[in-house]
Design a protein around this motif. Structure first.
Motif, PDB file in Angstrom:
ATOM      1  N   ASP A 288      98.374 -26.001   2.416  1.00 14.53           N
ATOM      2  CA  ASP A 288      97.031 -26.542   2.640  1.00 14.53           C
ATOM      3  C   ASP A 288      96.223 -25.661   3.580  1.00 14.53           C
ATOM      4  OD1 ASP A 288      97.205 -28.744   0.978  1.00 14.53           O
ATOM      5  OD2 ASP A 288      97.935 -30.077   2.575  1.00 14.53           O
ATOM      6  N   ARG A 289      96.890 -25.027   4.515  1.00 15.60           N
ATOM      7  CA  ARG A 289      96.213 -24.206   5.523  1.00 15.60           C
ATOM      8  C   ARG A 289      96.217 -22.712   5.194  1.00 15.60           C
ATOM      9  NH1 ARG A 289      99.110 -28.084   8.370  1.00 15.60           N
ATOM     10  NH2 ARG A 289      97.810 -29.530   9.523  1.00 15.60           N
ATOM     11  N   CYS A 290      96.642 -22.345   4.001  1.00 19.04           N
ATOM     12  CA  CYS A 290      96.700 -20.930   3.627  1.00 19.04           C
ATOM     13  C   CYS A 290      95.300 -20.324   3.694  1.00 19.04           C
ATOM     14  CB  CYS A 290      97.270 -20.765   2.224  1.00 19.04           C
ATOM     15  SG  CYS A 290      97.368 -19.042   1.699  1.00 19.04           S
ATOM     16  N   LYS A 291      95.160 -19.256   4.461  1.00 22.80           N
ATOM     17  CA  LYS A 291      93.841 -18.665   4.657  1.00 22.80           C
ATOM     18  C   LYS A 291      93.359 -17.892   3.427  1.00 22.80           C
ATOM     19  CE  LYS A 291      94.634 -14.223   6.881  1.00 22.80           C
ATOM     20  NZ  LYS A 291      94.318 -13.474   8.085  1.00 22.80           N
ATOM     21  N   PHE A 292      94.236 -17.614   2.487  1.00 22.70           N
ATOM     22  CA  PHE A 292      93.852 -16.904   1.276  1.00 22.70           C
ATOM     23  C   PHE A 292      93.417 -17.845   0.157  1.00 22.70           C
ATOM     24  CE2 PHE A 292      96.852 -14.117   3.476  1.00 22.70           C
ATOM     25  CZ  PHE A 292      96.021 -13.033   3.686  1.00 22.70           C
TER      26      PHE A 292
ATOM     27  N   CYS B 250     103.162 -11.936   0.888  1.00 24.92           N
ATOM     28  CA  CYS B 250     102.012 -12.155   1.759  1.00 24.92           C
ATOM     29  C   CYS B 250     102.133 -11.333   3.049  1.00 24.92           C
ATOM     30  CB  CYS B 250     101.902 -13.640   2.098  1.00 24.92           C
ATOM     31  SG  CYS B 250     100.410 -14.052   3.017  1.00 24.92           S
ATOM     32  N   PRO B 251     101.037 -10.732   3.511  1.00 21.57           N
ATOM     33  CA  PRO B 251     101.078  -9.972   4.762  1.00 21.57           C
ATOM     34  C   PRO B 251     101.115 -10.875   6.001  1.00 21.57           C
ATOM     35  CG  PRO B 251      98.869  -9.937   3.863  1.00 21.57           C
ATOM     36  CD  PRO B 251      99.741 -10.617   2.846  1.00 21.57           C
ATOM     37  N   VAL B 252     100.761 -12.144   5.843  1.00 24.38           N
ATOM     38  CA  VAL B 252     100.750 -13.093   6.952  1.00 24.38           C
ATOM     39  C   VAL B 252     101.897 -14.086   6.754  1.00 24.38           C
ATOM     40  CG1 VAL B 252      99.436 -14.887   8.120  1.00 24.38           C
ATOM     41  CG2 VAL B 252      98.251 -12.926   7.133  1.00 24.38           C
ATOM     42  N   HIS B 253     102.808 -14.154   7.721  1.00 24.10           N
ATOM     43  CA  HIS B 253     103.916 -15.099   7.629  1.00 24.10           C
ATOM     44  C   HIS B 253     103.565 -16.328   8.437  1.00 24.10           C
ATOM     45  CE1 HIS B 253     106.162 -12.151   5.495  1.00 24.10           C
ATOM     46  NE2 HIS B 253     106.052 -11.278   6.476  1.00 24.10           N
ATOM     47  N   CYS B 254     103.177 -17.390   7.748  1.00 26.93           N
ATOM     48  CA  CYS B 254     102.680 -18.576   8.431  1.00 26.93           C
ATOM     49  C   CYS B 254     103.784 -19.590   8.759  1.00 26.93           C
ATOM     50  CB  CYS B 254     101.579 -19.232   7.604  1.00 26.93           C
ATOM     51  SG  CYS B 254     102.096 -19.759   5.972  1.00 26.93           S
ATOM     52  N   TYR B 255     104.999 -19.363   8.287  1.00 26.76           N
ATOM     53  CA  TYR B 255     106.107 -20.266   8.588  1.00 26.76           C
ATOM     54  C   TYR B 255     106.735 -19.896   9.933  1.00 26.76           C
ATOM     55  CZ  TYR B 255     106.562 -22.330   3.891  1.00 26.76           C
ATOM     56  OH  TYR B 255     106.370 -23.021   2.732  1.00 26.76           O
ATOM     57  N   ARG B 256     107.172 -20.923  10.663  1.00 30.94           N
ATOM     58  CA  ARG B 256     107.978 -20.669  11.861  1.00 30.94           C
ATOM     59  C   ARG B 256     109.283 -20.007  11.404  1.00 30.94           C
ATOM     60  NH1 ARG B 256     107.711 -26.540  13.142  1.00 30.94           N
ATOM     61  NH2 ARG B 256     109.908 -26.375  12.696  1.00 30.94           N
ATOM     62  N   PRO B 257     109.902 -19.192  12.232  1.00 28.02           N
ATOM     63  CA  PRO B 257     111.127 -18.487  11.812  1.00 28.02           C
ATOM     64  C   PRO B 257     112.238 -19.416  11.302  1.00 28.02           C
ATOM     65  CG  PRO B 257     110.301 -17.527  13.828  1.00 28.02           C
ATOM     66  CD  PRO B 257     109.456 -18.742  13.548  1.00 28.02           C
ATOM     67  N   ASP B 258     112.447 -20.568  11.947  1.00 27.49           N
ATOM     68  CA  ASP B 258     113.509 -21.472  11.495  1.00 27.49           C
ATOM     69  C   ASP B 258     113.182 -22.076  10.130  1.00 27.49           C
ATOM     70  OD1 ASP B 258     111.431 -22.932  12.815  1.00 27.49           O
ATOM     71  OD2 ASP B 258     112.753 -24.677  12.967  1.00 27.49           O
ATOM     72  N   MET B 259     111.931 -22.455   9.922  1.00 30.85           N
ATOM     73  CA  MET B 259     111.528 -23.036   8.640  1.00 30.85           C
ATOM     74  C   MET B 259     111.499 -21.968   7.545  1.00 30.85           C
ATOM     75  SD  MET B 259     111.337 -26.150   9.079  1.00 30.85           S
ATOM     76  CE  MET B 259     110.233 -27.431   8.585  1.00 30.85           C
ATOM     77  N   ARG B 260     111.158 -20.764   7.930  1.00 31.40           N
ATOM     78  CA  ARG B 260     111.140 -19.676   6.963  1.00 31.40           C
ATOM     79  C   ARG B 260     112.546 -19.411   6.432  1.00 31.40           C
ATOM     80  NH1 ARG B 260     109.100 -13.529   7.777  1.00 31.40           N
ATOM     81  NH2 ARG B 260     108.896 -13.103   5.572  1.00 31.40           N
ATOM     82  N   GLU B 261     113.519 -19.446   7.299  1.00 32.38           N
ATOM     83  CA  GLU B 261     114.906 -19.248   6.871  1.00 32.38           C
ATOM     84  C   GLU B 261     115.375 -20.400   5.986  1.00 32.38           C
ATOM     85  OE1 GLU B 261     118.024 -17.253   5.974  1.00 32.38           O
ATOM     86  OE2 GLU B 261     116.443 -16.395   7.212  1.00 32.38           O
ATOM     87  N   ARG B 262     114.981 -21.612   6.326  1.00 29.84           N
ATOM     88  CA  ARG B 262     115.361 -22.773   5.500  1.00 29.84           C
ATOM     89  C   ARG B 262     114.759 -22.675   4.098  1.00 29.84           C
ATOM     90  NH1 ARG B 262     114.151 -28.062   8.943  1.00 29.84           N
ATOM     91  NH2 ARG B 262     114.594 -29.029   6.938  1.00 29.84           N
TER      92      ARG B 262
END
Length: 104
Positions: free
Chosen positions: A51-55, A65-77
């Motif tokens: 919902d908040r994706c700037k693209f 994507c050049p912008v990683h909007c996930y927190r590191p823990d959630m990104r790994e999950r």
């Protein structure tokens, strides 16, 4: 269907498949079991990020994507879920999987 809406649908299916196969919940077998708490949190977080994706609808695939909007823990999950669910999407949601493979 707009890109963001399609991404939301895809991530929902992937998390449901993960939850069904790994936690015994989700909408895999008979569709009457909801997601477990862990998977429900991941889905809510993923949908909020989309919902908040700037693209917006001109976005590319998240892993490109050049912008990683996930927190590191959630990104790994979510990576774990996608590694598991991605190949299985061909069996459970074949049209969606093919659409993903041929999208930009």
């Amino acid at each position: 269907m707009k890109r963001i809406d399609w991404e939301k649908k895809t991530v929902r299916h992937m998390i449901e498949l993960w939850c069904w196969k790994n936690h015994g919940c989700g909408k895999g077998s008979n569709g009457d079991c909801g997601l477990c708490g862990e998977c429900s949190d991941l889905l809510a977080y993923s949908l909020a990020r989309l919902d908040r994706c700037k693209f917006g609808n001109s976005k590319t695939k998240c892993h490109k994507c050049p912008v990683h909007c996930y927190r590191p823990d959630m990104r790994e999950r979510i990576r774990t879920v996608m590694r598991f669910s991605g190949p299985r999407m061909l069996l459970y949601h074949p049209l969606e999987a093919l659409r993903y493979l041929f999208s930009r």
